[in-house]
Design a protein around this motif. Structure first.
Motif, PDB file in Angstrom:
ATOM      1  N   THR A 268     -14.949  36.168 -22.107  1.00 51.29           N
ATOM      2  CA  THR A 268     -14.922  37.194 -22.780  1.00 51.29           C
ATOM      3  C   THR A 268     -13.543  37.678 -22.719  1.00 51.29           C
ATOM      4  OG1 THR A 268     -14.910  38.382 -20.575  1.00 51.29           O
ATOM      5  CG2 THR A 268     -16.942  38.155 -22.281  1.00 51.29           C
ATOM      6  N   TRP A 269     -12.436  37.146 -21.913  1.00 53.13           N
ATOM      7  CA  TRP A 269     -11.105  37.309 -21.721  1.00 53.13           C
ATOM      8  C   TRP A 269     -10.062  36.607 -22.735  1.00 53.13           C
ATOM      9  CZ3 TRP A 269     -10.226  32.639 -20.619  1.00 53.13           C
ATOM     10  CH2 TRP A 269     -11.370  31.841 -19.546  1.00 53.13           C
ATOM     11  N   LEU A 270     -10.836  35.587 -23.373  1.00 56.36           N
ATOM     12  CA  LEU A 270     -10.240  34.721 -24.283  1.00 56.36           C
ATOM     13  C   LEU A 270      -9.650  35.535 -25.692  1.00 56.36           C
ATOM     14  CD1 LEU A 270      -8.868  32.182 -24.908  1.00 56.36           C
ATOM     15  CD2 LEU A 270     -11.108  31.301 -25.826  1.00 56.36           C
ATOM     16  N   GLU A 271      -8.565  35.705 -26.016  1.00 59.69           N
ATOM     17  CA  GLU A 271      -8.168  36.477 -27.238  1.00 59.69           C
ATOM     18  C   GLU A 271      -7.830  35.526 -28.477  1.00 59.69           C
ATOM     19  OE1 GLU A 271      -6.095  40.411 -27.057  1.00 59.69           O
ATOM     20  OE2 GLU A 271      -4.455  39.097 -27.513  1.00 59.69           O
ATOM     21  N   ARG A 272      -7.385  34.416 -28.191  1.00 57.64           N
ATOM     22  CA  ARG A 272      -7.060  33.438 -29.305  1.00 57.64           C
ATOM     23  C   ARG A 272      -7.124  32.166 -28.785  1.00 57.64           C
ATOM     24  NH1 ARG A 272      -2.937  37.616 -30.179  1.00 57.64           N
ATOM     25  NH2 ARG A 272      -2.788  38.350 -32.304  1.00 57.64           N
ATOM     26  N   LEU A 273      -7.483  31.397 -29.864  1.00 66.50           N
ATOM     27  CA  LEU A 273      -7.803  29.894 -29.549  1.00 66.50           C
ATOM     28  C   LEU A 273      -7.027  28.938 -30.559  1.00 66.50           C
ATOM     29  CD1 LEU A 273     -11.110  28.095 -28.651  1.00 66.50           C
ATOM     30  CD2 LEU A 273      -9.786  27.257 -30.450  1.00 66.50           C
ATOM     31  N   ALA A 274      -6.096  28.229 -30.411  1.00 69.60           N
ATOM     32  CA  ALA A 274      -5.416  27.354 -31.390  1.00 69.60           C
ATOM     33  C   ALA A 274      -5.635  25.871 -30.837  1.00 69.60           C
ATOM     34  CB  ALA A 274      -3.928  27.763 -31.411  1.00 69.60           C
ATOM     35  N   PHE A 275      -5.890  25.136 -31.852  1.00 75.69           N
ATOM     36  CA  PHE A 275      -6.224  23.647 -31.552  1.00 75.69           C
ATOM     37  C   PHE A 275      -4.497  22.904 -32.072  1.00 75.69           C
ATOM     38  CE2 PHE A 275     -10.446  24.293 -32.402  1.00 75.69           C
ATOM     39  CZ  PHE A 275     -10.857  23.443 -31.757  1.00 75.69           C
ATOM     40  N   TRP A 276      -4.415  21.746 -31.322  1.00 75.84           N
ATOM     41  CA  TRP A 276      -2.994  21.187 -31.376  1.00 75.84           C
ATOM     42  C   TRP A 276      -3.688  20.028 -32.628  1.00 75.84           C
ATOM     43  CZ3 TRP A 276       2.256  21.142 -30.205  1.00 75.84           C
ATOM     44  CH2 TRP A 276       2.897  19.921 -30.481  1.00 75.84           C
ATOM     45  N   GLU A 277      -3.258  19.554 -33.376  1.00 66.64           N
ATOM     46  CA  GLU A 277      -2.177  20.287 -34.283  1.00 66.64           C
ATOM     47  C   GLU A 277      -2.755  19.967 -35.685  1.00 66.64           C
ATOM     48  OE1 GLU A 277       2.393  20.641 -34.110  1.00 66.64           O
ATOM     49  OE2 GLU A 277       1.864  18.557 -34.538  1.00 66.64           O
ATOM     50  N   ILE A 278      -2.581  20.757 -36.831  1.00 69.28           N
ATOM     51  CA  ILE A 278      -2.421  20.496 -38.167  1.00 69.28           C
ATOM     52  C   ILE A 278      -1.010  19.865 -38.509  1.00 69.28           C
ATOM     53  CG2 ILE A 278      -2.692  21.441 -40.391  1.00 69.28           C
ATOM     54  CD1 ILE A 278      -4.800  23.318 -39.834  1.00 69.28           C
ATOM     55  N   ASN A 279      -1.077  18.493 -38.946  1.00 68.07           N
ATOM     56  CA  ASN A 279      -0.029  17.889 -39.065  1.00 68.07           C
ATOM     57  C   ASN A 279      -0.211  17.166 -40.205  1.00 68.07           C
ATOM     58  OD1 ASN A 279       2.230  16.345 -38.741  1.00 68.07           O
ATOM     59  ND2 ASN A 279       2.257  16.340 -36.399  1.00 68.07           N
ATOM     60  N   GLY A 280       0.822  17.317 -41.354  1.00 68.03           N
ATOM     61  CA  GLY A 280       0.931  16.784 -42.619  1.00 68.03           C
ATOM     62  C   GLY A 280       1.631  15.517 -42.586  1.00 68.03           C
ATOM     63  N   GLY A 281       2.160  15.138 -41.398  1.00 67.81           N
ATOM     64  CA  GLY A 281       2.657  13.635 -41.237  1.00 67.81           C
ATOM     65  C   GLY A 281       1.927  13.031 -40.233  1.00 67.81           C
ATOM     66  N   ALA A 282       2.686  12.141 -39.727  1.00 66.90           N
ATOM     67  CA  ALA A 282       1.978  11.362 -38.610  1.00 66.90           C
ATOM     68  C   ALA A 282       2.028  12.208 -37.160  1.00 66.90           C
ATOM     69  CB  ALA A 282       2.770  10.279 -38.265  1.00 66.90           C
ATOM     70  N   ASP A 283       1.000  12.270 -36.468  1.00 66.81           N
ATOM     71  CA  ASP A 283       0.894  13.001 -35.261  1.00 66.81           C
ATOM     72  C   ASP A 283       1.243  11.817 -34.017  1.00 66.81           C
ATOM     73  OD1 ASP A 283       0.109  14.073 -33.002  1.00 66.81           O
ATOM     74  OD2 ASP A 283      -2.025  14.495 -33.221  1.00 66.81           O
ATOM     75  N   GLU A 284       2.402  11.913 -33.556  1.00 62.45           N
ATOM     76  CA  GLU A 284       2.780  11.267 -32.516  1.00 62.45           C
ATOM     77  C   GLU A 284       2.080  11.206 -30.948  1.00 62.45           C
ATOM     78  OE1 GLU A 284       6.782  12.446 -30.526  1.00 62.45           O
ATOM     79  OE2 GLU A 284       6.672  14.251 -32.029  1.00 62.45           O
ATOM     80  N   TYR A 285       1.198  12.185 -31.060  1.00 58.61           N
ATOM     81  CA  TYR A 285       0.667  12.279 -29.751  1.00 58.61           C
ATOM     82  C   TYR A 285      -0.870  11.840 -29.836  1.00 58.61           C
ATOM     83  CZ  TYR A 285       4.659  15.306 -28.294  1.00 58.61           C
ATOM     84  OH  TYR A 285       5.781  15.707 -28.318  1.00 58.61           O
ATOM     85  N   GLY A 286      -1.321  11.612 -30.963  1.00 53.36           N
ATOM     86  CA  GLY A 286      -2.755  10.922 -31.159  1.00 53.36           C
ATOM     87  C   GLY A 286      -3.735  11.952 -31.430  1.00 53.36           C
ATOM     88  N   TYR A 287      -3.564  12.902 -31.766  1.00 58.89           N
ATOM     89  CA  TYR A 287      -4.664  13.990 -31.902  1.00 58.89           C
ATOM     90  C   TYR A 287      -5.411  13.866 -33.502  1.00 58.89           C
ATOM     91  CZ  TYR A 287      -3.831  15.488 -27.435  1.00 58.89           C
ATOM     92  OH  TYR A 287      -3.710  15.650 -25.747  1.00 58.89           O
ATOM     93  N   SER A 288      -4.458  13.476 -34.121  1.00 55.67           N
ATOM     94  CA  SER A 288      -4.699  13.077 -35.637  1.00 55.67           C
ATOM     95  C   SER A 288      -5.559  14.084 -36.262  1.00 55.67           C
ATOM     96  CB  SER A 288      -5.679  11.699 -35.617  1.00 55.67           C
ATOM     97  OG  SER A 288      -4.887  10.824 -34.889  1.00 55.67           O
TER      98      SER A 288
END
Length: 421
Positions: free
Chosen positions: A292-312
């Motif tokens: 109930t205390w969570l106000e925002r939730l953002a995923f890593w990461e929308i990436n139009g190129g290559a994702d160097e960290y592997g989350y794709s």
């Protein structure tokens, strides 16, 4: 996994959660690497209400006292066009500001001025600012040993500068890297946060940013000081409450599950694309139910190129949605499930949702669902623009869309309806 399949699952979850238990307590967002139309449109298509983006100090003030606001200005204009708010992460020091200090390796007065200039210029257009990134890592502390006392001092001066320039602009403490730490290159995130509080930092932020990555584990795995997992964020929340900050919200500004490991030592974190989608949905479901205390939730990461960290998440340019018979069928079936749940019939059925989002129209399912009517939205704004129709999108929350509307093209509003051009 491409952006369309995963965000289709996210969109379905948001819609079905709303039908079964009311709107989620948090707002959905995505971290983006740059504020161009590719990334902003993809975020809006996925149902985001906000994006997190770096406002690079070294690019904005490459020479002391000379300011270049072209990139943040373009990003904000684009975000406003797509109905998105922006949370600005303020970091990446320019060479001229480096100090060599053992405590804070750049001039805190210069950073405070940068933060104040950002707030003064954009305070009424930003959803918030984040004071640095993962300062418990030497990698983010210009190669120096992380120093929570130094960060607390920097947080104080930056908060006061922002608050003086834009009193209503929320300031978030930096999201920490979840790590056990080695004492030199990385400090344990829980110990670091406690030390920031011990050094008076608790008075100088309005929200706690968090980076609860999944580390290859299901999101329901129980949190403990010895484990790195999604629910470790609950331990951070506990530290807030121990220090009298229960009234402050939490913002997840990065999270996700890896589908590849660019570095061999990270292979233990890798999951399949199917598990990435499943875990992401389950994490959102858990958050909507418990936090109930969570106000925002953002995923890593929308990436139009290559994702160097592997989350794709969305590698390559995402195409605009095009409606087809399969597309309309997928949206119709999901609406039917939602309607049955609202009528008191059996609620969310993972197998049914997955079946609808897979099969012959897998690549378009998420986009189709977002072309479905936004039921229950209120009419507050009618103007020419681009139609972003669908449950979960920021536009749909703001404007009442006619039941027959189904397009992602330029449109014209009248007093009662929208016409696709």
């Amino acid at each position: 996994m491409g952006i369309s399949a995963l965000t289709g699952l996210i969109a379905a979850l948001l819609a079905l959660t709303q039908a079964n238990a009311g709107a989620p307590t948090f707002e959905l967002g995505f971290h983006i690497p740059q504020g161009d139309s590719v990334h902003l449109e993809a975020a809006a298509e996925a149902g985001a209400g906000f994006v997190v983006a770096v406002f690079s100090w070294r690019d904005i003030e490459p020479v002391e006292g000379y300011w270049y606001w072209d990139q943040p200005e373009a990003m904000l204009r684009g975000a406003e066009y797509y109905g998105l708010r922006v949370i600005a992460r303020l970091d990446r020091p320019p060479d001229w500001a480096l100090s060599g200090s053992a405590s804070v390796p750049w001039r805190t007065d210069a950073y405070a001025r940068f933060a104040a200039q950002t707030a003064m210029r954009y305070g009424d257009r930003l959803a918030g600012v984040i004071i640095w990134n993962e300062p418990n890592l030497a990698l983010e502390w210009n190669g120096h040993a992380p120093d929570p006392a130094g960060y607390a001092a920097m947080l104080r001066t930056a908060y006061q500068a922002v608050n003086g320039a834009a009193p209503d602009l929320p300031v978030a403490i930096a999201g920490l890297a979840f790590t056990h730490g080695d004492g030199t290159n990385a400090l344990n995130d829980l110990d670091y946060l406690r030390s920031v509080y011990a050094n008076g930092g608790g008075e100088y932020f309005d929200a706690l940013a968090l980076h609860p990555y999944g580390f290859g584990q299901p999101p329901e795995v129980y949190p403990s000081t010895a484990a790195l997992n999604f629910r470790r964020l609950e331990l951070h929340r506990g530290i807030m409450e121990e220090n009298g900050d229960a009234a402050k919200p939490v913002w997840i500004t990065e999270m996700g599950w890896r589908t590849s490991a660019p570095e061999p030592e990270d292979e233990w974190q890798v999951v399949t694309a199917a598990l990435q989608a499943d875990y992401s949905v389950r994490a959102m479901e858990l958050a909507a139910r418990e936090y109930t205390w969570l106000e925002r939730l953002a995923f890593w990461e929308i990436n139009g190129g290559a994702d160097e960290y592997g989350y794709s998440l969305g590698e390559g340019r995402t195409s605009l949605p095009r409606l087809s018979s399969d597309c309309r069928m997928g949206a119709s079936q999901l609406r039917s499930l939602t309607a049955r749940a609202a009528d008191g019939a059996p609620g969310r059925n993972d197998a049914q949702v997955t079946e609808i989002l897979a099969g012959g129209h897998d690549s378009a399912a998420g986009r189709c669902w977002h072309a479905a009517p936004a039921l229950g939205a209120s009419a507050s704004q009618r103007r020419p623009g681009r139609a972003r129709l669908g449950v979960g999108s920021s536009t749909c929350r703001q404007e009442k869309l006619p039941p027959a509307s189904c397009c992602w093209r330029p449109c014209r509003w009248t007093t009662r309806a929208m016409t696709c051009l």
